[in-house]
Design a protein around this motif. Structure first.
Motif, PDB file in Angstrom:
ATOM      1  N   VAL A  64     -11.164  11.129  -2.111  1.00 33.40           N
ATOM      2  CA  VAL A  64     -11.652   9.998  -0.788  1.00 33.40           C
ATOM      3  C   VAL A  64     -10.222   9.776  -0.351  1.00 33.40           C
ATOM      4  O   VAL A  64      -8.911   9.773  -1.118  1.00 33.40           O
ATOM      5  CB  VAL A  64     -11.579   8.882  -1.643  1.00 33.40           C
ATOM      6  N   PRO A  65     -10.048   9.829   1.193  1.00 27.49           N
ATOM      7  CA  PRO A  65      -8.908   9.438   1.254  1.00 27.49           C
ATOM      8  C   PRO A  65      -7.503   8.443   0.552  1.00 27.49           C
ATOM      9  O   PRO A  65      -8.478   7.077   0.889  1.00 27.49           O
ATOM     10  CB  PRO A  65      -8.854   9.853   2.676  1.00 27.49           C
ATOM     11  N   GLY A  66      -6.597   8.161   1.037  1.00 28.50           N
ATOM     12  CA  GLY A  66      -6.049   6.804   0.672  1.00 28.50           C
ATOM     13  C   GLY A  66      -5.769   6.408  -0.669  1.00 28.50           C
ATOM     14  O   GLY A  66      -5.092   6.151  -1.518  1.00 28.50           O
ATOM     15  N   ALA A  67      -6.008   8.183  -1.424  1.00 31.87           N
ATOM     16  CA  ALA A  67      -6.190   8.141  -2.890  1.00 31.87           C
ATOM     17  C   ALA A  67      -5.105   8.160  -4.157  1.00 31.87           C
ATOM     18  O   ALA A  67      -4.704   8.478  -5.204  1.00 31.87           O
ATOM     19  CB  ALA A  67      -7.412   8.282  -3.922  1.00 31.87           C
ATOM     20  N   GLY A  68      -4.072   9.059  -3.107  1.00 29.04           N
ATOM     21  CA  GLY A  68      -3.285  10.618  -3.282  1.00 29.04           C
ATOM     22  C   GLY A  68      -2.176   9.594  -4.373  1.00 29.04           C
ATOM     23  O   GLY A  68      -1.847  10.692  -5.712  1.00 29.04           O
ATOM     24  N   ARG A  69      -2.230   8.767  -4.072  1.00 28.43           N
ATOM     25  CA  ARG A  69      -1.054   8.155  -5.035  1.00 28.43           C
ATOM     26  C   ARG A  69      -1.869   6.856  -6.573  1.00 28.43           C
ATOM     27  O   ARG A  69      -0.935   6.654  -7.584  1.00 28.43           O
ATOM     28  CB  ARG A  69      -0.019   6.536  -3.779  1.00 28.43           C
ATOM     29  N   LEU A  70      -2.709   6.938  -6.842  1.00 30.30           N
ATOM     30  CA  LEU A  70      -3.337   5.733  -7.753  1.00 30.30           C
ATOM     31  C   LEU A  70      -4.234   7.705  -8.154  1.00 30.30           C
ATOM     32  O   LEU A  70      -4.792   8.399  -8.387  1.00 30.30           O
ATOM     33  CB  LEU A  70      -4.472   5.391  -7.160  1.00 30.30           C
ATOM     34  N   ARG A  71      -4.170   7.105  -9.821  1.00 26.99           N
ATOM     35  CA  ARG A  71      -4.268   8.128 -10.497  1.00 26.99           C
ATOM     36  C   ARG A  71      -5.569   7.527 -11.116  1.00 26.99           C
ATOM     37  O   ARG A  71      -5.831   6.650 -11.140  1.00 26.99           O
ATOM     38  CB  ARG A  71      -3.094   8.097 -11.931  1.00 26.99           C
ATOM     39  N   CYS A  72      -6.149   8.569 -11.359  1.00 32.43           N
ATOM     40  CA  CYS A  72      -7.681   8.240 -11.723  1.00 32.43           C
ATOM     41  C   CYS A  72      -7.839   8.354 -13.605  1.00 32.43           C
ATOM     42  O   CYS A  72      -7.098   8.539 -14.217  1.00 32.43           O
ATOM     43  CB  CYS A  72      -8.566   9.788 -11.241  1.00 32.43           C
ATOM     44  N   GLY A  73      -8.821   7.502 -13.852  1.00 31.11           N
ATOM     45  CA  GLY A  73      -9.550   8.146 -15.603  1.00 31.11           C
ATOM     46  C   GLY A  73      -8.758   9.257 -16.043  1.00 31.11           C
ATOM     47  O   GLY A  73      -8.859   9.531 -17.735  1.00 31.11           O
ATOM     48  N   CYS A  74      -9.651   9.648 -15.340  1.00 30.77           N
ATOM     49  CA  CYS A  74      -9.256  11.634 -15.787  1.00 30.77           C
ATOM     50  C   CYS A  74      -7.770  12.049 -15.678  1.00 30.77           C
ATOM     51  O   CYS A  74      -7.621  13.183 -16.518  1.00 30.77           O
ATOM     52  CB  CYS A  74     -10.490  12.160 -14.596  1.00 30.77           C
ATOM     53  N   GLY A  75      -7.310  11.509 -15.150  1.00 34.09           N
ATOM     54  CA  GLY A  75      -5.724  11.712 -15.829  1.00 34.09           C
ATOM     55  C   GLY A  75      -5.698  12.279 -14.228  1.00 34.09           C
ATOM     56  O   GLY A  75      -4.218  13.184 -13.657  1.00 34.09           O
ATOM     57  N   ARG A  76      -5.946  12.545 -12.623  1.00 40.35           N
ATOM     58  CA  ARG A  76      -5.446  13.465 -11.878  1.00 40.35           C
ATOM     59  C   ARG A  76      -5.786  12.376 -10.379  1.00 40.35           C
ATOM     60  O   ARG A  76      -5.460  11.363 -10.872  1.00 40.35           O
ATOM     61  CB  ARG A  76      -6.486  14.091 -11.288  1.00 40.35           C
ATOM     62  N   TYR A  77      -5.202  13.051  -8.945  1.00 44.67           N
ATOM     63  CA  TYR A  77      -4.683  12.091  -8.401  1.00 44.67           C
ATOM     64  C   TYR A  77      -6.140  11.812  -6.834  1.00 44.67           C
ATOM     65  O   TYR A  77      -6.757  13.530  -7.437  1.00 44.67           O
ATOM     66  CB  TYR A  77      -3.907  11.415  -7.918  1.00 44.67           C
ATOM     67  N   GLY A  78      -6.733  10.912  -6.620  1.00 46.77           N
ATOM     68  CA  GLY A  78      -7.001  10.974  -5.342  1.00 46.77           C
ATOM     69  C   GLY A  78      -8.886  10.855  -5.900  1.00 46.77           C
ATOM     70  O   GLY A  78      -9.334  10.914  -4.637  1.00 46.77           O
ATOM     71  N   HIS A  79      -8.615  10.221  -6.759  1.00 47.30           N
ATOM     72  CA  HIS A  79     -10.242  10.204  -6.832  1.00 47.30           C
ATOM     73  C   HIS A  79     -10.835   9.036  -6.242  1.00 47.30           C
ATOM     74  O   HIS A  79     -10.433   7.424  -6.648  1.00 47.30           O
ATOM     75  CB  HIS A  79     -10.967  10.684  -8.137  1.00 47.30           C
ATOM     76  N   LEU A  80     -11.919   8.512  -5.658  1.00 51.02           N
ATOM     77  CA  LEU A  80     -12.953   7.531  -5.928  1.00 51.02           C
ATOM     78  C   LEU A  80     -12.503   6.551  -6.713  1.00 51.02           C
ATOM     79  O   LEU A  80     -12.286   5.229  -6.786  1.00 51.02           O
ATOM     80  CB  LEU A  80     -14.294   8.055  -5.865  1.00 51.02           C
ATOM     81  N   GLU A  81     -13.021   6.905  -8.050  1.00 57.09           N
ATOM     82  CA  GLU A  81     -12.691   5.944  -9.557  1.00 57.09           C
ATOM     83  C   GLU A  81     -10.667   4.777  -9.179  1.00 57.09           C
ATOM     84  O   GLU A  81     -11.116   4.309  -9.547  1.00 57.09           O
ATOM     85  CB  GLU A  81     -12.730   6.442 -10.476  1.00 57.09           C
ATOM     86  N   ALA A  82     -10.079   6.386  -8.562  1.00 53.51           N
ATOM     87  CA  ALA A  82      -9.394   5.541  -8.604  1.00 53.51           C
ATOM     88  C   ALA A  82      -8.710   4.596  -7.796  1.00 53.51           C
ATOM     89  O   ALA A  82      -7.395   3.798  -8.189  1.00 53.51           O
ATOM     90  CB  ALA A  82      -7.782   6.705  -8.511  1.00 53.51           C
ATOM     91  N   VAL A  83      -9.663   4.271  -7.285  1.00 55.63           N
ATOM     92  CA  VAL A  83      -9.150   2.938  -5.534  1.00 55.63           C
ATOM     93  C   VAL A  83     -10.707   1.867  -5.521  1.00 55.63           C
ATOM     94  O   VAL A  83      -9.989   1.154  -5.900  1.00 55.63           O
ATOM     95  CB  VAL A  83      -9.505   4.070  -4.206  1.00 55.63           C
TER      96      VAL A  83
END
Length: 159
Positions: free
Chosen positions: A25-44
């Motif tokens: 999702v847009p706007g999640a690029g600086r936030l780390r998801c629980g899976c370890g990657r960046y930019g996912h809906l869960e990270a936001v």
């Protein structure tokens, strides 16, 4: 997440269908998801996502629940974080409606109640006209829906 068709959970080829939180999702690029990657809906759009976004903006580490409480009390930064998260959630869910053609969309989890107002606005705004009658609703089990679903799935696998 889960995809239920004809009363049955669709598990997919790897048993992981419905991993909505891992949509980019847009706007999640600086936030780390629980899976370890960046930019996912869960990270936001999760409690940990709200907390991480708030910390990036303020430098203060609080829980997602505290962010939601502060937003409800009118704190501007908390409201902006919640609005951005809800908007990302609603837009992503509207896209899934176009892909999956569901009868309804239910939102569950600890942050669901706080995110639903902003998510509903984005959902309606992004929903293609052909699916305008698909409602976005809170899950009947509220915050317990995720745990109950996981337990039920585990029980189904044992039988």
């Amino acid at each position: 997440g889960a995809l239920v068709r004809h009363g049955r959970i669709e598990s997919g080829a790897r048993g992981a269908a419905g991993a909505v939180g891992h949509l980019p999702v847009p706007g999640a690029g600086r936030l780390r998801c629980g899976c370890g990657r960046y930019g996912h809906l869960e990270a936001v759009a999760s409690g940990t996502g709200l907390a991480a976004a708030y910390a990036l903006r303020t430098g203060e580490r609080v829980t997602g629940r505290v962010v939601a409480e502060r937003a409800a009390a009118g704190e501007p930064v908390a409201r902006e974080v919640l609005e951005a998260a809800g908007t990302a959630l609603g837009a992503a869910l509207a896209g899934l409606v176009a892909l999956l053609d569901p009868e309804r969309v239910l939102v569950a989890g600890g942050a669901a109640g706080a995110l639903l107002p902003a998510a509903a606005g984005a959902f309606v705004a992004e929903l293609p006209t052909a699916w305008a009658d698909v409602p976005l609703l809170p899950a009947g089990l509220g915050t317990d829906a995720v745990v109950v679903g996981a337990a039920r799935l585990a029980t189904m696998e044992e039988t």
